[in-house]
Design a protein around this motif. Structure first.
Motif, PDB file in Angstrom:
ATOM      1  N   SER A 132       0.824  -1.220   0.000  1.00  0.00           N
ATOM      2  CA  SER A 132       0.000   0.000   0.000  1.00  0.00           C
ATOM      3  C   SER A 132       0.855   1.265   0.000  1.00  0.00           C
ATOM      4  O   SER A 132       0.470   2.280  -0.592  1.00  0.00           O
ATOM      5  CB  SER A 132      -0.943   0.013   1.196  1.00  0.00           C
ATOM      6  N   LEU A 133       2.004   1.218   0.672  1.00  0.00           N
ATOM      7  CA  LEU A 133       2.893   2.379   0.687  1.00  0.00           C
ATOM      8  C   LEU A 133       3.517   2.625  -0.689  1.00  0.00           C
ATOM      9  O   LEU A 133       3.854   3.745  -1.046  1.00  0.00           O
ATOM     10  CB  LEU A 133       3.995   2.175   1.731  1.00  0.00           C
ATOM     11  N   GLU A 134       3.639   1.561  -1.449  1.00  0.00           N
ATOM     12  CA  GLU A 134       4.232   1.657  -2.786  1.00  0.00           C
ATOM     13  C   GLU A 134       3.189   1.943  -3.853  1.00  0.00           C
ATOM     14  O   GLU A 134       3.422   2.715  -4.782  1.00  0.00           O
ATOM     15  CB  GLU A 134       4.947   0.339  -3.102  1.00  0.00           C
ATOM     16  N   ASN A 135       2.013   1.297  -3.719  1.00  0.00           N
ATOM     17  CA  ASN A 135       0.995   1.404  -4.757  1.00  0.00           C
ATOM     18  C   ASN A 135      -0.394   1.233  -4.129  1.00  0.00           C
ATOM     19  O   ASN A 135      -0.905   0.109  -4.042  1.00  0.00           O
ATOM     20  CB  ASN A 135       1.222   0.346  -5.835  1.00  0.00           C
ATOM     21  N   PRO A 136      -1.017   2.313  -3.696  1.00  0.00           N
ATOM     22  CA  PRO A 136      -2.338   2.221  -3.051  1.00  0.00           C
ATOM     23  C   PRO A 136      -3.429   1.679  -3.968  1.00  0.00           C
ATOM     24  O   PRO A 136      -4.487   1.268  -3.489  1.00  0.00           O
ATOM     25  CB  PRO A 136      -2.638   3.677  -2.648  1.00  0.00           C
ATOM     26  N   GLN A 137      -3.181   1.667  -5.277  1.00  0.00           N
ATOM     27  CA  GLN A 137      -4.185   1.178  -6.233  1.00  0.00           C
ATOM     28  C   GLN A 137      -4.037  -0.316  -6.522  1.00  0.00           C
ATOM     29  O   GLN A 137      -4.734  -0.850  -7.388  1.00  0.00           O
ATOM     30  CB  GLN A 137      -4.061   1.948  -7.556  1.00  0.00           C
ATOM     31  N   ALA A 138      -3.180  -0.984  -5.812  1.00  0.00           N
ATOM     32  CA  ALA A 138      -2.846  -2.371  -6.132  1.00  0.00           C
ATOM     33  C   ALA A 138      -4.005  -3.339  -5.897  1.00  0.00           C
ATOM     34  O   ALA A 138      -4.788  -3.186  -4.958  1.00  0.00           O
ATOM     35  CB  ALA A 138      -1.637  -2.813  -5.302  1.00  0.00           C
ATOM     36  N   SER A 139      -4.086  -4.337  -6.777  1.00  0.00           N
ATOM     37  CA  SER A 139      -4.907  -5.531  -6.555  1.00  0.00           C
ATOM     38  C   SER A 139      -3.950  -6.649  -6.157  1.00  0.00           C
ATOM     39  O   SER A 139      -2.873  -6.786  -6.743  1.00  0.00           O
ATOM     40  CB  SER A 139      -5.671  -5.920  -7.821  1.00  0.00           C
ATOM     41  N   ALA A 182     -11.842  -8.176 -11.159  1.00  0.00           N
ATOM     42  CA  ALA A 182     -13.131  -7.973 -10.484  1.00  0.00           C
ATOM     43  C   ALA A 182     -13.012  -7.119  -9.228  1.00  0.00           C
ATOM     44  O   ALA A 182     -13.957  -6.406  -8.871  1.00  0.00           O
ATOM     45  CB  ALA A 182     -13.753  -9.326 -10.134  1.00  0.00           C
ATOM     46  N   VAL A 183     -11.868  -7.175  -8.529  1.00  0.00           N
ATOM     47  CA  VAL A 183     -11.743  -6.442  -7.258  1.00  0.00           C
ATOM     48  C   VAL A 183     -11.290  -4.996  -7.453  1.00  0.00           C
ATOM     49  O   VAL A 183     -11.283  -4.211  -6.494  1.00  0.00           O
ATOM     50  CB  VAL A 183     -10.763  -7.155  -6.300  1.00  0.00           C
ATOM     51  N   LYS A 184     -10.939  -4.625  -8.660  1.00  0.00           N
ATOM     52  CA  LYS A 184     -10.462  -3.257  -8.901  1.00  0.00           C
ATOM     53  C   LYS A 184     -11.546  -2.235  -8.543  1.00  0.00           C
ATOM     54  O   LYS A 184     -12.653  -2.284  -9.064  1.00  0.00           O
ATOM     55  CB  LYS A 184     -10.073  -3.084 -10.370  1.00  0.00           C
ATOM     56  N   GLY A 185     -11.190  -1.333  -7.644  1.00  0.00           N
ATOM     57  CA  GLY A 185     -12.111  -0.260  -7.287  1.00  0.00           C
ATOM     58  C   GLY A 185     -13.331  -0.698  -6.509  1.00  0.00           C
ATOM     59  O   GLY A 185     -14.258   0.100  -6.321  1.00  0.00           O
ATOM     60  N   ARG A 186     -13.354  -1.946  -6.039  1.00  0.00           N
ATOM     61  CA  ARG A 186     -14.535  -2.449  -5.322  1.00  0.00           C
ATOM     62  C   ARG A 186     -14.166  -2.829  -3.895  1.00  0.00           C
ATOM     63  O   ARG A 186     -13.108  -3.393  -3.641  1.00  0.00           O
ATOM     64  CB  ARG A 186     -15.130  -3.664  -6.037  1.00  0.00           C
ATOM     65  N   LYS A 215      -7.080  -1.000  -0.688  1.00  0.00           N
ATOM     66  CA  LYS A 215      -7.987  -0.213   0.139  1.00  0.00           C
ATOM     67  C   LYS A 215      -8.962  -1.101   0.903  1.00  0.00           C
ATOM     68  O   LYS A 215      -9.270  -0.858   2.074  1.00  0.00           O
ATOM     69  CB  LYS A 215      -8.746   0.792  -0.733  1.00  0.00           C
ATOM     70  N   ALA A 216      -9.468  -2.149   0.239  1.00  0.00           N
ATOM     71  CA  ALA A 216     -10.452  -3.021   0.873  1.00  0.00           C
ATOM     72  C   ALA A 216      -9.852  -3.791   2.050  1.00  0.00           C
ATOM     73  O   ALA A 216     -10.465  -3.882   3.128  1.00  0.00           O
ATOM     74  CB  ALA A 216     -11.032  -3.992  -0.155  1.00  0.00           C
ATOM     75  N   ILE A 217      -8.654  -4.344   1.883  1.00  0.00           N
ATOM     76  CA  ILE A 217      -8.074  -5.139   2.966  1.00  0.00           C
ATOM     77  C   ILE A 217      -7.600  -4.237   4.099  1.00  0.00           C
ATOM     78  O   ILE A 217      -7.712  -4.584   5.281  1.00  0.00           O
ATOM     79  CB  ILE A 217      -6.936  -6.055   2.449  1.00  0.00           C
ATOM     80  N   ASN A 220     -18.670  -8.168   3.360  1.00  0.00           N
ATOM     81  CA  ASN A 220     -18.355  -7.944   1.936  1.00  0.00           C
ATOM     82  C   ASN A 220     -17.459  -9.041   1.372  1.00  0.00           C
ATOM     83  O   ASN A 220     -16.575  -8.791   0.556  1.00  0.00           O
ATOM     84  CB  ASN A 220     -17.694  -6.579   1.743  1.00  0.00           C
ATOM     85  N   VAL A 221     -17.690 -10.298   1.810  1.00  0.00           N
ATOM     86  CA  VAL A 221     -16.856 -11.422   1.386  1.00  0.00           C
ATOM     87  C   VAL A 221     -17.569 -12.199   0.280  1.00  0.00           C
ATOM     88  O   VAL A 221     -18.753 -12.547   0.410  1.00  0.00           O
ATOM     89  CB  VAL A 221     -16.524 -12.352   2.567  1.00  0.00           C
ATOM     90  N   TYR A 222     -16.831 -12.482  -0.792  1.00  0.00           N
ATOM     91  CA  TYR A 222     -17.378 -13.206  -1.943  1.00  0.00           C
ATOM     92  C   TYR A 222     -16.461 -14.383  -2.277  1.00  0.00           C
ATOM     93  O   TYR A 222     -15.308 -14.433  -1.848  1.00  0.00           O
ATOM     94  CB  TYR A 222     -17.504 -12.276  -3.152  1.00  0.00           C
TER      95      TYR A 222
END
Length: 417
Positions: free
Chosen positions: A161-168, A194-198, A264-266, A319-321
């Motif tokens: 997250s410190l390197e890339n907050p947009q990471a999947s 599927a998890v991008k931005g969600r 962001k989700a985790i 929010n678990v799938y």
């Protein structure tokens, strides 16, 4: 009656000793086995080459990361999986690669190599570097003590997250077998997109083909967004009768322990459900990726509970799938699971080593090459000899292996653990 050919799909890395002379008829079968093994290896190389060409012609997503957990001991696979050399650092299936190497190779073409992180115990640093000599120090995260999967995942998540907050991110164990890697890559690719931005936490579930009390189960709502289903319940290792009902219902899958989410989700989930750990990392995150990191991580782990990500977050979050999937998965957690994966002779035996068998059926036998083992009249047993330890146990009692290891820990035989 007679000597048995080695099973080359069931070979662990170990030095070979003196070979005992065998009759010509035996050598004929051994040669045939070697030829078949070589054909399989050549075929595997061609598939790898084709895959490499295919994936290299498509651009990889720089926002995709993999976290490989490689710090476990694999005690149910004792005496081959030992504290000083657990199973993820063995070539269990005779492919020429350790399980860790196989795990990392599955991400070829999907995830840039520089985006693969390995989290392991401090004592396994050299084993990881032996298997993955290309890995950079900032991608090898060393745990001072074992604290299960939640602290391990939090550590890796903060680094990413410190390197890339947009990471999947996909998180997976290093010691599982996947016999359909292309199907696995397709599922993972779908999940990462599927998890991008969600704000969802995604897990991979394995469609069960038998009632098994050794796995956790995930129940899902049948309605869902295509392949992705909302999780209803988690059940940890049920009794056999309950496992049968799960299979009959059709809405349960095995929990493979493979997870996909975005940063962001985790991070939000750690903040809500494992607040104390989130606060510790928040206070000291400026020390990560600096010379102060190892000292900080020692402090973090000293304060961390021994807790799994399932229990800490997934069983509580709404929010678990899950993606019900089939890609030839096995956690290879027991001798019985290895027996099921391996080739067998006409009597149902899986054999590796210098072994003479008489009136014996349905056994899994793995012994050293430098000594002869003679087996008479055994049916459905495990016979395992490695590094000064011999274990003979009925396959149906394989869960007792953990008891054997626990008894060793309580005694004075720690060198055999």
């Amino acid at each position: 009656m007679g000597n048995e050919k080695p099973n080359h799909l069931f070979t662990l890395c170990q030095p070979k000793g003196k070979v005992i002379k065998k009759p010509e008829s035996f050598n004929f079968f051994v040669s045939g086995g070697l030829i078949i093994a070589q054909i399989k290896r050549v075929t595997s190389l061609f598939l790898c080459l084709f895959r490499s060409i295919y994936y290299n012609n498509r651009s990889m997503d720089k926002n995709c990361y993999a976290v490989v957990m490689a710090g476990g001991i694999g005690s149910r696979f004792w005496p081959f999986s030992r504290t000083h050399h657990p199973k993820q650092f063995h070539d269990v299936l005779g492919t020429g690669k350790t399980m860790l190497q196989e795990t990392v190779d599955r991400f070829e073409g999907l995830i840039p190599r520089e985006n693969i992180l390995v989290v392991t115990s401090l004592e396994y640093r050299d084993l990881v570097l032996r298997d993955l000599p290309w890995i950079k120090p900032r991608r090898l995260l060393l745990e001072p003590v074992r604290r299960n999967t939640a602290p391990c995942i939090a550590y890796a998540s903060y680094i990413i997250s410190l390197e890339n907050p947009q990471a999947s991110i996909i998180v997976c164990p290093s010691d599982h077998v996947i016999t359909k890697p292309e199907a696995f890559r397709n599922i993972v690719d779908h999940g990462l997109q599927a998890v991008k931005g969600r704000d969802i936490l995604l897990t991979l579930g394995i469609k069960p083909h038998r009632p098994d009390t050794g796995y956790g189960y995930i129940q899902f709502h049948d309605e869902g967004q295509g392949m992705i289903k909302k999780v209803k319940t988690f059940t940890e290792k049920p009794e056999l009768e309950l496992a049968r009902k799960f299979i009959e219902s059709g809405d349960f899958v095995w929990n493979a322990g493979i997870f996909i989410w975005n940063c962001k989700a985790i991070m939000a989930s750690f903040k809500e459900y494992l607040t104390y750990l989130w606060e510790i990392f928040e206070q000291g995150k400026s020390k990560l990726s600096t010379s102060e990191e190892s000292t900080f991580i020692e402090q973090v782990y000293a304060q961390s509970k021994n807790i799994s990500i399932d229990y800490a977050i997934l069983e509580k979050a709404a929010n678990v799938y899950v993606i019900p999937a089939e890609f030839g998965w096995s956690d290879l957690g027991t001798w019985k699971s290895l027996y099921e994966l391996s080739d067998k002779n006409e009597d149902g035996n899986v054999v590796s080593g210098n072994v003479m068998l008489y009136q014996s059926r349905n056994n899994i036998i793995k012994t050293s090459e430098d000594r002869l083992t003679v087996v008479f009249g055994l049916d459905d047993f495990i016979v395992a000899e490695h590094d000064g330890v011999t274990m003979i146990c009925p396959k149906q009692e394989e869960q007792r292996v953990k008891e054997f290891v626990a008894d060793l820990k309580s005694g004075k035989n720690n060198e055999y653990i």
